[in-house]
Design an enzyme around this catalytic site. Sequence first.
Site, PDB file in Angstrom:
ATOM      1  CB  CYS A 243      -6.225  -8.539 -15.283  1.00 52.45           C
ATOM      2  SG  CYS A 243      -6.280 -10.879 -14.840  1.00 52.45           S
TER       3      CYS A 243
ATOM      4  CD  GLU B  24      -4.854 -17.917 -12.447  1.00 54.73           C
ATOM      5  OE1 GLU B  24      -4.228 -16.824 -12.293  1.00 54.73           O
ATOM      6  OE2 GLU B  24      -5.918 -18.310 -12.202  1.00 54.73           O
TER       7      GLU B  24
ATOM      8  CG  HIS C  17      -2.322  -0.844   1.026  1.00 55.70           C
ATOM      9  ND1 HIS C  17      -3.144  -1.269   1.843  1.00 55.70           N
ATOM     10  CD2 HIS C  17      -2.757  -0.447  -0.224  1.00 55.70           C
ATOM     11  CE1 HIS C  17      -4.181  -2.067   1.217  1.00 55.70           C
ATOM     12  NE2 HIS C  17      -4.614  -1.147   0.335  1.00 55.70           N
TER      13      HIS C  17
ATOM     14  CG  ASP D 278      -0.603 -17.747 -10.423  1.00 57.19           C
ATOM     15  OD1 ASP D 278       0.307 -17.244  -9.851  1.00 57.19           O
ATOM     16  OD2 ASP D 278      -1.679 -17.987  -9.968  1.00 57.19           O
TER      17      ASP D 278
END
Length: 595
Positions: free
Chosen positions: A515, A444, A202, A468
Site C-alpha cells: 500500500c 514497515e 489536496h 516507511d
Amino acid sequence: MTDSGKNKIPLDTFLIGIGASPGISIGETHSVNRERVRAVERPIAAEEIPFEVNAFLEAVQQSKMQLEEVKAAVSDRQLAEHLYIIDTHLLILEDQMLIDSTLELIRNEQINAQGALKRTLRRFREVFERIEDEYLRERGSDIDSIGERLLRNLLGEGQQAIAGLDRKVVVVAHDLSPADTMQMEKEQIIGFVTDVGGRTSHTAILARSMGIPAVIGLENITALVKEPTPVIIDGSHGTVILNPSDETFREYLKKKQNYDYLEKELLSYRELASETRDGHHVALRGNVELPDEIPLVLAQGAEGIGLFRSEFLFLNRRIPPGEQEQFEVYKDILEKMAPNPVTIRTLDVGGDKFVPEINLADEANPAMGLRAIRFSLKERRLFHIQLRAILRASAFGPARIMFPMISGVAELRACRECLEKARAELAAEGVAFAAELPVGIMIETPSAALVADMLAQEADFFSIGTNDLIQYCLAVDRGNEHVAYLYEPMHPGILRALRMICQAARDKGIPVAMCGEMAGDPLYLLVLLGLGIDELSMNAPGIPRVKRVLRQVTREDGEQLLARLSSLPTAQDVSRLLEEEMGKRFPELFAPMPI
C-alpha cells in the site's frame, strides 16, 4: 511560439520541480497573486478585546460563506466527488480548538486577532510537521489554506479571481488552495505551476483527479515570470520550460499528442479485469482517507479499499472520537464499498499529535518513538474503543483490520488479545459483528521483515508499507534534502527484504499486499508481479494505468526480470535496467526524462 525579443527569459529555460499531476500543457503563463499575507501581532488595550473578538468571528463566518459558494459552483460543474475537501475545510473552520485557542489568546494575552490567529496556526502546523507519514503531514497544507483565507478576511484583503479567464493559460502562483483548484475551468486553465507544495497535498490530488497537469515546488517560478511568457509544463516529469525554442515546442507537441491518446485509451481499462495475459489476478484497490472519496475509487474500477486511514477521525480535536462516531464512519464506508472488502488501519499517529490530555514530552526522534501500534498498546482505552467500533461495523460489509508498524510477534499477539477482549465484550452484550474478521499487519520495519516467517504464522495477511520500510531500512529521511537522494526503492537491500517478506507469506499461504507509493507506480509493476504480490493499493487515479501494464505482461515476465535485477549490486544499476526494460515494453508510458 517564442518571442525572445519581447521576453527577457532565455530560450529553453528548464526548471525542475515536483510532478504533481501528469500530462503536458503548452501555452502562455498567467500570474495569480497568492503570496502569503503578513500577520502583524500587536498588544491591545482591554477595551479593544470585544472588537478583535468580533473581527475574528466575522472572518470565520466570511470564510465559511466563501467556501459554501465554492461548493455551489463545484456542484454545478459535476465535481461532487471532491466536495469532501471543501467540507474538510469547513470542519476546520468549526473546530473549537482553532476558535477557542485564538479567542483565548485575544482575551488572555491581549493581542490583536491576526496575531492570535498566527500563533494558533503555528501550533497547528507544528503538529503536522512532526507527523512521519508524508500523506498525513501534507494535510497541514489544509491548515495553511484556511489560515490564509482567515487572515485575508481579517485584513480586508481581496483575492484575485482564478476563474472567468477569456483564454487558455498556465497559472503561475506562489501556492494554490484546493478551493482555487476546484474553481479551475479546464477549458481556460490548462495547467498550473507553483513555488511551493507537496505531491500528496489536496491541491495536487485534485489536479490529478481533474486531469490538469501541474508542477509544484519550483521555489522561484513567480519571481522569474513577471509577464505572460510562453511555457511548456510536463507534470509527469516535473519539468517546466520557459520560452521554449521552436524545436522544443515541436518535440513536446508530439509528446502531448501521444500522452493525450494514451489517456483516452486508459479509460477503457477501468472495467476490465486486473489480471495478466496468462490469467494471474492481482487485486487493485484504493487508498482512502474519507468516505466521500469512494465515488472516485469506484469510478476507477477499484476492487475495494486496501488502506482506509482512520487518523482523520482523531486529528485536531480536544476529545478523541467516541465509539459511536467511529462506528458510523466505518459502517458508511463498508456499506458503500460492499461487496468489495475494506481494510481499516488502526490509528497510525503519535498520541501527542491529537490528544491534549495525554501529556507526552516532545520526542527527539518521533519517527521511531511512541507512534502507531505502540501508542495504541499504551493507551488501551482508546484502542479498545476503536476495536469495538470496527467490529460493530464489520456486520455491514466485508471488513479487514490492519495493525500498523508491527515490529515483532509479541506486538501482534498483544493486538489480538485486545481484539478478542473487544469481541468477547460485544458478544456478551448481544451486539452483532462479523464471525470472520481477517487480521493483518503492516510490514514497515526492518525487524518485521526479518521475522516475517514468524509473523506469517499469526497474521491473516501482510500489507507492505514501502514508504516507511525503505526509509527505515536505508536509514534515510526522505524529507531531508541532504540525504533524500539515498531514498532508493530499488536498492538491492530493499529487493531482498521484499523477497523475504513475500516468501514468508507464500510459505504460510497468506496473501501479501502493498500500500505504499511503489504500489501505484507502474514502473515497478513487473518487479512486484515477480515477487508474488497479491494486492496493490493506491490512490484511485493510478488504477487504470497500473491495470494497463498488468494486462500486457505475464507473471513469468516479472519473475525473469526480478531474477536479472536481483543480481545487480547497486540501486543505480537496478533502476537503470528496470527503466530500460519498461521503456522497451511501454515506450508511451516510460519515455526517458528530458535532460
